[in-house]
Design a protein around this motif. Sequence first.
Motif, PDB file in Angstrom:
ATOM      1  N   ILE A   5      11.731  -2.979   4.974  1.00 50.27           N
ATOM      2  CA  ILE A   5      11.444  -2.183   3.783  1.00 50.27           C
ATOM      3  C   ILE A   5      12.350  -2.672   2.663  1.00 50.27           C
ATOM      4  CG2 ILE A   5      11.583   0.104   2.702  1.00 50.27           C
ATOM      5  CD1 ILE A   5      10.861   1.336   5.339  1.00 50.27           C
ATOM      6  N   SER A   6      11.747  -2.944   1.521  1.00 49.61           N
ATOM      7  CA  SER A   6      12.524  -3.383   0.364  1.00 49.61           C
ATOM      8  C   SER A   6      12.160  -2.519  -0.839  1.00 49.61           C
ATOM      9  CB  SER A   6      12.238  -4.861   0.061  1.00 49.61           C
ATOM     10  OG  SER A   6      13.066  -5.328  -0.983  1.00 49.61           O
ATOM     11  N   ILE A   7      13.154  -1.870  -1.403  1.00 50.10           N
ATOM     12  CA  ILE A   7      12.970  -0.969  -2.544  1.00 50.10           C
ATOM     13  C   ILE A   7      13.734  -1.550  -3.729  1.00 50.10           C
ATOM     14  CG2 ILE A   7      13.362   1.368  -3.418  1.00 50.10           C
ATOM     15  CD1 ILE A   7      13.365   2.306  -0.473  1.00 50.10           C
ATOM     16  N   SER A   8      13.057  -1.695  -4.869  1.00 47.16           N
ATOM     17  CA  SER A   8      13.683  -2.300  -6.035  1.00 47.16           C
ATOM     18  C   SER A   8      13.415  -1.463  -7.290  1.00 47.16           C
ATOM     19  CB  SER A   8      13.158  -3.727  -6.243  1.00 47.16           C
ATOM     20  OG  SER A   8      13.708  -4.314  -7.402  1.00 47.16           O
ATOM     21  N   ILE A  48      10.940   9.094   0.543  1.00 50.35           N
ATOM     22  CA  ILE A  48      10.094   8.891   1.708  1.00 50.35           C
ATOM     23  C   ILE A  48       8.622   9.026   1.330  1.00 50.35           C
ATOM     24  CG2 ILE A  48       9.406   9.921   3.920  1.00 50.35           C
ATOM     25  CD1 ILE A  48      12.341  10.493   4.441  1.00 50.35           C
ATOM     26  N   SER A  49       8.297  10.029   0.516  1.00 49.77           N
ATOM     27  CA  SER A  49       6.908  10.264   0.118  1.00 49.77           C
ATOM     28  C   SER A  49       6.346   9.088  -0.683  1.00 49.77           C
ATOM     29  CB  SER A  49       6.803  11.552  -0.694  1.00 49.77           C
ATOM     30  OG  SER A  49       7.189  12.673   0.082  1.00 49.77           O
ATOM     31  N   ILE A  50       7.172   8.458  -1.495  1.00 49.47           N
ATOM     32  CA  ILE A  50       6.723   7.287  -2.246  1.00 49.47           C
ATOM     33  C   ILE A  50       6.452   6.123  -1.305  1.00 49.47           C
ATOM     34  CG2 ILE A  50       7.475   5.504  -3.877  1.00 49.47           C
ATOM     35  CD1 ILE A  50       8.888   7.726  -5.458  1.00 49.47           C
ATOM     36  N   ILE A  51       7.366   5.868  -0.388  1.00 54.87           N
ATOM     37  CA  ILE A  51       7.185   4.750   0.548  1.00 54.87           C
ATOM     38  C   ILE A  51       5.928   4.942   1.389  1.00 54.87           C
ATOM     39  CG2 ILE A  51       8.205   3.493   2.490  1.00 54.87           C
ATOM     40  CD1 ILE A  51      10.964   4.361   1.398  1.00 54.87           C
ATOM     41  N   ASN A  56       3.286   8.937  -6.149  1.00 53.69           N
ATOM     42  CA  ASN A  56       3.295   7.703  -6.929  1.00 53.69           C
ATOM     43  C   ASN A  56       4.644   7.525  -7.627  1.00 53.69           C
ATOM     44  OD1 ASN A  56       0.587   6.984  -6.360  1.00 53.69           O
ATOM     45  ND2 ASN A  56      -0.142   8.373  -7.950  1.00 53.69           N
ATOM     46  N   PRO A  57       5.203   6.312  -7.597  1.00 48.51           N
ATOM     47  CA  PRO A  57       6.456   6.082  -8.313  1.00 48.51           C
ATOM     48  C   PRO A  57       6.225   6.014  -9.816  1.00 48.51           C
ATOM     49  CG  PRO A  57       5.649   4.028  -7.390  1.00 48.51           C
ATOM     50  CD  PRO A  57       4.720   5.109  -6.895  1.00 48.51           C
ATOM     51  N   SER A  59       8.261   3.977 -11.677  1.00 48.50           N
ATOM     52  CA  SER A  59       8.475   2.543 -11.869  1.00 48.50           C
ATOM     53  C   SER A  59       9.131   1.979 -10.623  1.00 48.50           C
ATOM     54  CB  SER A  59       9.364   2.278 -13.094  1.00 48.50           C
ATOM     55  OG  SER A  59      10.676   2.778 -12.878  1.00 48.50           O
ATOM     56  N   GLY A  60       9.180   0.648 -10.558  1.00 54.26           N
ATOM     57  CA  GLY A  60       9.794  -0.007  -9.414  1.00 54.26           C
ATOM     58  C   GLY A  60       8.783  -0.459  -8.389  1.00 54.26           C
ATOM     59  N   THR A  61       9.260  -1.166  -7.382  1.00 51.22           N
ATOM     60  CA  THR A  61       8.400  -1.692  -6.324  1.00 51.22           C
ATOM     61  C   THR A  61       8.958  -1.341  -4.953  1.00 51.22           C
ATOM     62  OG1 THR A  61       9.559  -3.825  -6.300  1.00 51.22           O
ATOM     63  CG2 THR A  61       7.618  -3.639  -7.743  1.00 51.22           C
ATOM     64  N   VAL A  62       8.039  -1.199  -3.994  1.00 57.14           N
ATOM     65  CA  VAL A  62       8.403  -0.972  -2.596  1.00 57.14           C
ATOM     66  C   VAL A  62       7.482  -1.815  -1.735  1.00 57.14           C
ATOM     67  CG1 VAL A  62       8.639   0.699  -0.725  1.00 57.14           C
ATOM     68  CG2 VAL A  62       9.091   1.412  -3.083  1.00 57.14           C
ATOM     69  N   THR A  63       8.041  -2.540  -0.779  1.00 64.86           N
ATOM     70  CA  THR A  63       7.232  -3.266   0.195  1.00 64.86           C
ATOM     71  C   THR A  63       7.584  -2.773   1.594  1.00 64.86           C
ATOM     72  OG1 THR A  63       8.829  -5.093   0.367  1.00 64.86           O
ATOM     73  CG2 THR A  63       7.032  -5.326  -1.250  1.00 64.86           C
TER      74      THR A  63
END
Length: 312
Positions: A5-8, A48-51, A56-57, A59-63
Motif C-alpha cells: 500500500i502506498s499513500i501519497s 481506511i475508508s478511502i483506501i 473519495n479523497p 486529493s492525493g493518490t493511493v495504490t
Amino acid sequence: MQPIISISNLTKTYKSGHQALKRVDLDIRKGEIFALLGPNGAGKTTMISIICGIVNPSSGTVTADGHDIVRDFRAARTKIGLVPQELHTDSFETVMATVTFSRGLFGKAPHPAHIEKILKDLSLWEKRNTKIQELSGGMKRRVMIAKALSHEPQILFLDEPTAGVDVELRRDMWGLVRELRESGVTIILTTHYIEEAEEMADRIGVITKGELILVEDKSVLMQKLGRKTLTLNLSEPMTTIPAELGEWALTLKADGNELEYVFDTNAERTGIPSLLRRMSDLGIAFKDLNTRQSSLEEIFVNLVHTPAGEAS
C-alpha cells in the motif's frame, strides 16, 4: 521491496469544512502487521475508508498492490478485505450463505473448503446454518471477519475489530491474524486496546487531528521514546535528597522509603552505575531495586498531547 500500500499526499475535507486528513504519506510493507493508533476523530477510519473505496479523497493518490484505488478500483478492491467497526450484514441470511455470497461478490469461484476453514477458525462452523439475526453480538463480529476473508485478500483492514467483544473472540482473532501474517497477508489494524498493538504490531503509526505524526518500527519506537523507571527501596527512610545526587533528578516516594529515577535508554549504561556508586560513597544503602519500562500506551498518550513539531 515495493510497498503493498502506498499513500501519497492524501487529504480529505468534508463539505462541512472539516479536514479529516492532512497530506498523509505512508508506505505499508507486504506481510507486516501495521497498527494505526489515534484518538477518536483522528482520521483513522477516514483513511481506511478511502483506501477501501468507500470514501473519495479530496486529493492525493493511493495504490493497493500496484493498483490505483480510483483508476483501477475493481482490481484494487479485490486485494482488500475490510472488517469495519459497525456491524452490518443481512440479518435474514444464514452464516454460510452470507459468507459464501461475499466471496462471489469479488468474482471468486466457489471454494467450500476455504469457507469451511474460515468458519472453523472463527468458531462459526457449528453456527453455519443459523440466521445472522439469531447470533450474539460477538458471533456477528466473527461473521464480519469471515466475510472479509472469504475472497482470500492479500490486505486485511481491521477497524477496531475487538471493540466490545468477548475475551474468547479476541484470543481467536489474534491467533488467526498471526496465521494470516505467516501466509503473507498484510494486516492493518486500528485499536483502542493499545496493549494488543504492543503485542502484535511490527510497526506503529500515530495519527492525530488528521496528521500522521509518527511511523516507526515498534521496537525502535519503544527504544527511542520509551522511558525506564528505577525504583530503589531504601534501607533507611530519607527526608530530603542529598545535593550530591542532584544531577540524577531523583524523586522521593513512599514516605521517604523509595528513591525513583526516570531515565531514557541512552542513560541506562552510564546513569545507573554512577548513581549507585555515588549513593555508596554517601553511605546510602538500599534493600532492593527494580526497573519498569514505559508501555506503548504511555508513549502514545505523550505523543498525542505533544504540540505538532515536537513529537520527534
